[in-house]
Design a protein around this motif. Structure first.
Motif, mmCIF file in Angstrom:
data_model
loop_
_atom_site.group_PDB
_atom_site.id
_atom_site.type_symbol
_atom_site.label_atom_id
_atom_site.label_comp_id
_atom_site.label_asym_id
_atom_site.label_seq_id
_atom_site.Cartn_x
_atom_site.Cartn_y
_atom_site.Cartn_z
ATOM 1 N N TYR A 175 -18.682 27.369 9.643
ATOM 2 C CA TYR A 175 -19.389 27.961 10.964
ATOM 3 C C TYR A 175 -19.919 29.264 10.649
ATOM 4 C CZ TYR A 175 -18.029 23.672 13.559
ATOM 5 O OH TYR A 175 -17.883 22.526 13.963
ATOM 6 N N ILE A 245 -30.807 23.607 16.024
ATOM 7 C CA ILE A 245 -29.069 23.003 16.105
ATOM 8 C C ILE A 245 -29.089 21.603 16.009
ATOM 9 C CG2 ILE A 245 -27.136 23.210 17.217
ATOM 10 C CD1 ILE A 245 -27.972 25.791 18.258
ATOM 11 N N PHE A 246 -29.882 21.094 16.796
ATOM 12 C CA PHE A 246 -29.812 19.614 17.136
ATOM 13 C C PHE A 246 -30.584 18.682 16.163
ATOM 14 C CE2 PHE A 246 -28.229 21.411 20.940
ATOM 15 C CZ PHE A 246 -27.105 20.965 20.955
ATOM 16 N N ASP A 260 -25.349 13.559 22.444
ATOM 17 C CA ASP A 260 -24.800 14.936 22.399
ATOM 18 C C ASP A 260 -24.357 15.168 23.748
ATOM 19 O OD1 ASP A 260 -26.428 15.178 20.221
ATOM 20 O OD2 ASP A 260 -28.119 15.982 21.264
ATOM 21 N N ALA A 276 -21.117 18.448 20.954
ATOM 22 C CA ALA A 276 -20.805 17.472 19.680
ATOM 23 C C ALA A 276 -21.469 16.131 20.080
ATOM 24 C CB ALA A 276 -19.148 17.222 19.768
ATOM 25 N N THR A 277 -21.748 15.496 18.980
ATOM 26 C CA THR A 277 -22.658 14.403 18.820
ATOM 27 C C THR A 277 -21.551 13.205 18.282
ATOM 28 O OG1 THR A 277 -24.494 15.518 18.412
ATOM 29 C CG2 THR A 277 -24.569 12.967 18.059
ATOM 30 N N GLU A 280 -18.484 13.490 15.681
ATOM 31 C CA GLU A 280 -18.683 14.358 14.585
ATOM 32 C C GLU A 280 -18.063 15.761 15.143
ATOM 33 O OE1 GLU A 280 -22.991 14.699 13.567
ATOM 34 O OE2 GLU A 280 -22.923 12.487 13.560
ATOM 35 N N VAL A 283 -21.245 21.018 16.958
ATOM 36 C CA VAL A 283 -22.318 21.766 16.376
ATOM 37 C C VAL A 283 -22.386 23.162 16.807
ATOM 38 C CG1 VAL A 283 -24.129 19.703 15.925
ATOM 39 C CG2 VAL A 283 -24.035 20.759 18.009
ATOM 40 N N ILE A 308 -21.795 28.551 15.250
ATOM 41 C CA ILE A 308 -22.530 27.594 14.844
ATOM 42 C C ILE A 308 -22.422 26.633 13.770
ATOM 43 C CG2 ILE A 308 -25.108 26.954 14.573
ATOM 44 C CD1 ILE A 308 -24.852 28.231 17.423
ATOM 45 N N ARG A 309 -22.484 25.512 13.729
ATOM 46 C CA ARG A 309 -21.958 24.841 12.510
ATOM 47 C C ARG A 309 -23.326 24.988 11.351
ATOM 48 N NH1 ARG A 309 -18.615 21.126 10.804
ATOM 49 N NH2 ARG A 309 -19.175 19.462 9.124
ATOM 50 N N ARG A 310 -22.926 25.176 10.209
ATOM 51 C CA ARG A 310 -23.946 25.289 9.088
ATOM 52 C C ARG A 310 -24.568 24.212 8.880
ATOM 53 N NH1 ARG A 310 -24.182 30.136 6.763
ATOM 54 N NH2 ARG A 310 -22.380 31.561 7.280
ATOM 55 N N PRO A 311 -25.924 24.020 8.751
ATOM 56 C CA PRO A 311 -26.319 22.787 8.132
ATOM 57 C C PRO A 311 -26.375 22.526 6.642
ATOM 58 C CG PRO A 311 -28.058 24.539 8.486
ATOM 59 C CD PRO A 311 -26.737 25.163 9.156
#
Lengths: 386, 386, 386
Positions: A175, A245-246, A260, A276-277, A280, A283, A308-311
């Motif tokens: 993150y 983000i999504f 989501d 969160a989705t 998982e 995010v 924020i979760r890194r892609p």
């Protein structure tokens, strides 16, 4: 009651309290709350860990002044050793110690040079013998975590046994975390209510487009209230920040809407928001707290950690970061303006006239009421003035 | 108690009261003071002569508005004759007479033209006959000396018999005098304490270098408290301003330390500071007074006369003057900032929490307490609102 | 009493009450007024029509926030239909409805989208079913006339039967009307007294030259006080603005002095000023009202309509207009400054100390006293906080 609000409780979350959305239907808790005292006159409970400064504000060998609920606090970072926290008033003439000089493990008042150590004891008055020294000043238990300096403003005996909060996803390299915050001229309870009631997406329409929140259920526990929502886009374009983000999988068909889930929780005195989705990892993961500044607690300083979760392409997030910052700041400005207007209306009316119809918010109000501390007639608790 | 403070009384000064430095040692007078009333709630005694303006502020044929402890005062300087002082509120509708027009020996209100003479009597209402005129306004005994305009705000019957202060070395051609002053947001008592306690040299370290004050003794009389100090330089460079006045004879050996003596005196309600070497005339002679502005006396206006003895090459002082002015202004700014912080702490705490350990300051506190006037419950004396 | 004040009553005006100028001579009504309550603590009577905005401030499909005596008022102008007025606080969380969105005949709160119609009823909460809706908000009877939006803040049942004011010569093509107004930090009563007492021409000497007012008589009726004056120029040059309106026929001989008569009238709660020569239609016709803004009514917003009769060469007035505007603004600024000083003196003294000697003003004070509403001990009437 419409379907958007009544949503049945989601048993998969494992909560031990089920929200019955009918409890509060058109029977607002106002009377209950009024009897127990106006929510906006409830002081924050000092027996918790509160951040009072960002770590980067306090350099080695320096001292800074900060506040908790009208109490001035001097934070001192010696050249060696950990930060400590003293009452920010010299015992001699009550001027701020935070204007003084740090020498070794002590801070020396700028006026006549009285010196205080980590224990708060007065250890030197330059023009007196060492034998007999005057009384010292109050100290606060102090910890530094996740880029924040915390104090424990309540009963020091309880500090060690009081759980320290989990700070979003700070320290997790998956993150990236944004630290943000500023002063907001309102009672902390308005901040909790603002974030918990996602029906206020209406206000962010210009920033976010038309988003219809769907209440999925929640929890109501002694020291915790939780609400879960999904969102369906009913108009407007998906904003860039959201897409980032999504991804672009949302559409007006609500096909993906339930995937989501936004979970907002007040776990006294902190607040968190996760998106969160399915199963998982989240995010987005926000930890936030509203620290009262003045003795009447009509102003608070916000300390927020937004992870924020890194892609997969990790650099992308760093490049997008300034845009995400600007986006969240616009949202936050709208929130700040409206809660300050709520406080202004309270000031003018001399009390709380809220007419709340959303059960989760009434649960939240009861939580803040039972976990906080009523003010004395003079607007102060005994603890507030040493 | 350390030697710097205990210094035995210097009998050569001829005082009739000897300071026993042990009296107050660790038994602060707080309780005594609290019983008699908080020192910061003690009004200045109006039965003294107070300056309210500089002479140069008031031109011939003009009027200006000024204040003493919440009382508005109009000063009027007719084209011929001496300055006089009236209550600065027209008897008709209470607007300031100081916005009016001076004609002859009278001042005419700017609104409907009511006119008042030196006696305060209403002598004309332009739209009424002369036979029956309304009541006039209060007057104040008024004197102009040494570039200052003084009034006597108390019982006018006492004005003539009340000693007029000696104004430093104004008028003595051996001295050059600087007039200075500004508003400071604190009770006058903080100003007296600040100047009298030379241990606050610690605060001026950046301006003055490290100066160790040595308390030599003092006096404690019914309307007077005095403290005498010598100084030894313990570090830092002698500042230019000091060198200029004293020459370079001081050194860290303290060999000459006792030769320059600073004598600070509060002779109610004025304060003086003199620096003299042995039996020579003073090299510096300050007269200063702190005149309350608002009715709660939480703000004062400073009027200071700082006389510096001219060196043999008299012009040198004129050349050095701008530098001396800048030097004293930097010092004064530090003092103003700290006393305003003291007042701010008092406001926040709602009372005086000073923990004083220096006997001279406790004597000074008792002096200000017994010479001043307690405030009524509403923060006003009867005299303050006519 | 001088002749200028005693002027016998002018029977040709047909009034049913004759002013005896001796009634108040040196027996000010202060005591009477004090017993009935301080005039500056008398609230304006809400059972009248008050303007709260200029029409041009409120565009179609928009809403603006305004005030009457501490009550926030949202004015709403739908795309179709007339303006309506609601309490400017959402029933939900008390934030201003005037920040909301107008859709159709309703206004939607900006925060959570609650919607209110013209009746004040809550007609939609986006996240609730339509069956059960929360309480709505207060409404005010509302009318738009002469470029002003009026509300009736008192008992709505009285609105229709309460006479609506005649707005100077607005709508009469023989006149050109200036709309002006701004906030003035004083109780409305100071404004009435300022305009009614033409002896304050003394204050405008720089703008107007020396003008000696002559009181010709007046009226004292249950809801009306009137004063008539003529003016003689006793010094200075006739100002340009005056020449323009009246021509150059005035001179110091007072030959024509009685021909132009200024009639000032307080017909509660409005005030008018007309200047006419003999039986001709007025050359100037002013309608003005002072609408309290805060709950203590220490600030008012002025709404003024100043109609000037067009000369035969009609265009000339349009050309001269900017100069006339500047001239009246300089006059108004002097008036505003002085009434704000009157209010400041009242604040400082904690009450009314006026010593009035002009009978007409004492009649006016009694009028304002008997037509207004005393404040409660807390400075509020019951009506002021819903």
């Amino acid at each position: 009651m419409s379907q958007t609000v009544s949503a049945s409780y989601d048993a998969t979350q494992g909560a031990d309290h089920v929200i019955d959305p009918n409890i509060d239907e058109f029977s607002p808790v106002e009377d209950v709350i009024r009897k127990a005292g106006d929510l906006r006159r409830i002081r924050s409970n000092p027996d918790y860990w509160y951040p009072v400064a960002w770590s980067h504000e306090l350099k080695r060998g320096k001292t800074i002044g900060t506040r908790y609920a009208g109490q001035p606090v001097a934070l001192v970072r010696p050249m060696d050793g950990t930060v400590f926290a003293l009452e920010d008033r010299c015992a001699h003439r009550q001027v701020p110690l935070s204007l003084g000089k740090v020498s070794g493990e002590a801070v020396q008042c700028c006026y006549h040079g009285w010196a205080y150590g980590r224990s708060g004891r007065c250890i030197d008055v330059p023009y007196l013998g060492k034998g007999k020294l005057p009384n010292g000043v109050r100290t606060y238990p102090c910890r530094e975590e996740g880029g924040l300096i915390f104090i424990f403003p309540g009963d020091p005996a309880k500090a060690e046994s009081t759980p320290f909060p989990q700070l979003a996803s700070v320290g997790n390299t998956e993150y990236k975390t944004r630290r943000f915050g500023e002063r907001v001229a309102c009672h902390y309870s308005f901040m909790h209510e603002n974030l918990m009631d996602m029906n206020h997406q209406f206000m962010h329409m210009k920033q976010m487009g038309q988003m219809k929140p769907r209440f999925l259920g929640g929890k109501d526990e002694p020291a915790l209230v939780e609400a879960r929502y999904s969102f369906a886009r009913t108009g407007g374009k998906q904003p860039w920040g959201e897409t980032f983000i999504f991804g672009e999988r949302r559409d007006a068909s609500e096909k993906y809407a339930h995937k989501d889930v936004m979970t907002i929780r007040t776990e006294y005195p902190y607040q968190t928001l996760r998106i969160a989705t399915g199963d998982e990892p989240p995010v987005m993961n926000l930890w936030i707290v509203y620290v009262p500044q003045d003795v009447e607690e009509k102003t608070c300083r916000v300390f927020g950690l937004l992870s924020i979760r890194r892609p997969k392409a990790k650099l992308v997030l760093d490049i997008a970061w300034p845009f995400l910052v600007a986006f969240t700041e616009r949202i936050f400005k709208e929130d700040r303006d409206i809660v300050e207007l709520e406080q202004a209306a309270w000031n003018e009316l001399g009390g709380d006239h809220n007419q709340e119809v959303f059960p989760v918010i009434n649960m939240l109000r009861r939580l803040l009421l039972r976990c906080g501390v009523p003010m004395n007639a003079d607007g102060k608790t005994e603890a507030s003035v040493p």
